[in-house]
Design a protein around this motif. Structure first.
Motif, short mmCIF file in Angstrom:
data_model
loop_
_atom_site.label_atom_id
_atom_site.label_comp_id
_atom_site.label_asym_id
_atom_site.label_seq_id
_atom_site.Cartn_x
_atom_site.Cartn_y
_atom_site.Cartn_z
N ASN A 176 0.80 -1.22 0.00
CA ASN A 176 0.00 0.00 0.00
C ASN A 176 0.84 1.28 0.00
O ASN A 176 0.59 2.21 0.75
CB ASN A 176 -0.97 0.01 1.19
N ALA A 177 1.87 1.31 -0.84
CA ALA A 177 2.73 2.48 -0.98
C ALA A 177 2.27 3.32 -2.17
O ALA A 177 1.64 2.81 -3.10
CB ALA A 177 4.17 2.04 -1.20
N GLY A 178 2.57 4.59 -2.14
CA GLY A 178 2.32 5.44 -3.30
C GLY A 178 3.34 5.11 -4.38
O GLY A 178 4.55 5.14 -4.13
N VAL A 179 2.86 4.76 -5.56
CA VAL A 179 3.74 4.41 -6.67
C VAL A 179 3.43 5.35 -7.84
O VAL A 179 2.31 5.38 -8.32
CB VAL A 179 3.52 2.94 -7.13
N MET A 180 4.43 6.11 -8.26
CA MET A 180 4.25 7.01 -9.38
C MET A 180 5.38 6.82 -10.38
O MET A 180 6.56 6.77 -9.99
CB MET A 180 4.21 8.48 -8.94
N VAL A 181 5.00 6.70 -11.64
CA VAL A 181 5.96 6.64 -12.74
C VAL A 181 5.58 7.78 -13.68
O VAL A 181 4.43 7.86 -14.12
CB VAL A 181 5.92 5.29 -13.48
N ALA A 182 6.54 8.65 -13.95
CA ALA A 182 6.26 9.83 -14.77
C ALA A 182 7.41 10.08 -15.74
O ALA A 182 8.52 9.60 -15.54
CB ALA A 182 6.03 11.05 -13.89
N VAL A 183 7.12 10.87 -16.77
CA VAL A 183 8.11 11.26 -17.77
C VAL A 183 8.40 12.75 -17.58
O VAL A 183 7.47 13.56 -17.48
CB VAL A 183 7.60 11.00 -19.20
N TYR A 184 9.69 13.10 -17.58
CA TYR A 184 10.13 14.47 -17.38
C TYR A 184 11.04 14.90 -18.53
O TYR A 184 11.78 14.07 -19.06
CB TYR A 184 10.92 14.61 -16.07
N ASP A 185 11.00 16.19 -18.85
CA ASP A 185 12.00 16.71 -19.77
C ASP A 185 13.26 17.00 -18.96
O ASP A 185 13.27 16.88 -17.72
CB ASP A 185 11.50 17.92 -20.56
N LEU A 186 14.34 17.40 -19.63
CA LEU A 186 15.61 17.60 -18.92
C LEU A 186 15.59 18.84 -18.02
O LEU A 186 16.47 19.00 -17.18
CB LEU A 186 16.76 17.66 -19.91
N ALA A 187 14.60 19.70 -18.18
CA ALA A 187 14.44 20.86 -17.29
C ALA A 187 13.68 20.48 -16.02
O ALA A 187 13.51 21.30 -15.13
CB ALA A 187 13.73 21.99 -18.01
N GLY A 188 13.20 19.24 -15.93
CA GLY A 188 12.50 18.77 -14.75
C GLY A 188 10.99 18.93 -14.79
O GLY A 188 10.31 18.65 -13.81
N HIS A 189 10.43 19.34 -15.93
CA HIS A 189 8.98 19.48 -16.06
C HIS A 189 8.34 18.12 -16.33
O HIS A 189 8.79 17.40 -17.22
CB HIS A 189 8.62 20.43 -17.20
N LEU A 216 5.95 15.74 -17.99
CA LEU A 216 5.21 15.75 -19.25
C LEU A 216 3.97 14.88 -19.19
O LEU A 216 2.94 15.22 -19.78
CB LEU A 216 6.11 15.29 -20.39
N THR A 217 4.07 13.76 -18.52
CA THR A 217 2.93 12.85 -18.39
C THR A 217 3.19 11.88 -17.25
O THR A 217 4.34 11.68 -16.83
CB THR A 217 2.65 12.09 -19.70
N SER A 218 2.13 11.29 -16.76
CA SER A 218 2.21 10.27 -15.73
C SER A 218 1.83 8.93 -16.35
O SER A 218 0.82 8.82 -17.04
CB SER A 218 1.26 10.61 -14.58
N LEU A 219 2.65 7.91 -16.11
CA LEU A 219 2.37 6.58 -16.63
C LEU A 219 1.67 5.71 -15.60
O LEU A 219 0.98 4.76 -15.96
CB LEU A 219 3.68 5.91 -17.07
N LEU A 220 1.87 6.02 -14.33
CA LEU A 220 1.26 5.27 -13.24
C LEU A 220 1.23 6.17 -12.02
O LEU A 220 2.24 6.79 -11.69
CB LEU A 220 2.08 4.00 -12.96
N ASP A 221 0.10 6.26 -11.36
CA ASP A 221 -0.03 7.03 -10.13
C ASP A 221 -1.11 6.36 -9.29
O ASP A 221 -2.30 6.62 -9.47
CB ASP A 221 -0.39 8.49 -10.43
N ASP A 222 -0.68 5.48 -8.38
CA ASP A 222 -1.63 4.65 -7.66
C ASP A 222 -0.98 4.13 -6.39
O ASP A 222 0.19 4.37 -6.13
CB ASP A 222 -2.04 3.48 -8.56
N LYS A 223 -1.73 3.38 -5.62
CA LYS A 223 -1.20 2.64 -4.48
C LYS A 223 -0.81 1.26 -4.97
O LYS A 223 -1.49 0.67 -5.81
CB LYS A 223 -2.24 2.52 -3.37
N GLY A 224 0.30 0.75 -4.46
CA GLY A 224 0.74 -0.57 -4.90
C GLY A 224 1.53 -1.27 -3.82
O GLY A 224 1.90 -0.67 -2.82
N GLY A 225 1.79 -2.52 -4.07
CA GLY A 225 2.56 -3.33 -3.14
C GLY A 225 3.67 -4.06 -3.85
O GLY A 225 3.98 -3.77 -5.01
N ALA A 226 4.27 -4.98 -3.16
CA ALA A 226 5.37 -5.75 -3.71
C ALA A 226 4.93 -6.46 -4.99
O ALA A 226 3.79 -6.90 -5.10
CB ALA A 226 5.87 -6.77 -2.69
N GLY A 227 5.82 -6.51 -5.96
CA GLY A 227 5.53 -7.20 -7.20
C GLY A 227 6.19 -6.55 -8.40
O GLY A 227 6.98 -5.62 -8.27
N LEU A 228 5.86 -7.08 -9.57
CA LEU A 228 6.42 -6.60 -10.82
C LEU A 228 5.52 -5.54 -11.45
O LEU A 228 4.30 -5.66 -11.40
CB LEU A 228 6.59 -7.75 -11.81
#
Length: 117
Positions: A47-60, A62-74
């Motif tokens: 039950n951890a916060g899991v976020m995967v996002a894409v950033y440009d080199l300036a740190g902005h 651009l989009t989120s690929l995953l933003d949810d609660k998750g646990g151990a696993g692949l």
């Protein structure tokens, strides 16, 4: 007693085996290398916060690929080269960020990915 008891929580890496494949992809509609897969394994969490996002080199972000609660696993979210508005990003180098938020703190890892046409 013949039992070993360990008190407290042992701190270890939460994200294992983070990879982006392919590291260079070509989302140009030809059906070859149209997306990249962000693969990783979470270890020892629930039950951890899991976020995967894409950033440009300036740190902005651009989009989120995953933003949810998750646990151990692949995990294996993919990116098709589009921003949050559905527009193709320009060719260049981007950063894929994996952010895990647990009670004890955050762990963030980044991997580069190249978009070419």
């Amino acid at each position: 007693s013949n039992r070993l008891s360990i008190q407290g929580r042992l701190r270890s890496e939460l994200v294992l085996d983070l990879s982006v494949s392919p590291q260079t992809f070509t989302p140009n509609g030809d059906g070859i290398n149209e997306e990249t897969i962000v693969a990783f394994q979470l270890f020892g969490i629930d039950n951890a916060g899991v976020m995967v996002a894409v950033y440009d080199l300036a740190g902005h972000q651009l989009t989120s690929l995953l933003d949810d609660k998750g646990g151990a696993g692949l995990y294996g979210p993919s990116w098709d080269g589009k921003d949050r508005h559905g527009k193709m990003v320009p060719p260049g180098i981007y950063l894929i960020g994996v952010d895990i938020d647990v009670d004890e703190g955050k762990q963030t890892l980044f991997k580069p990915v190249a978009v070419v046409y």
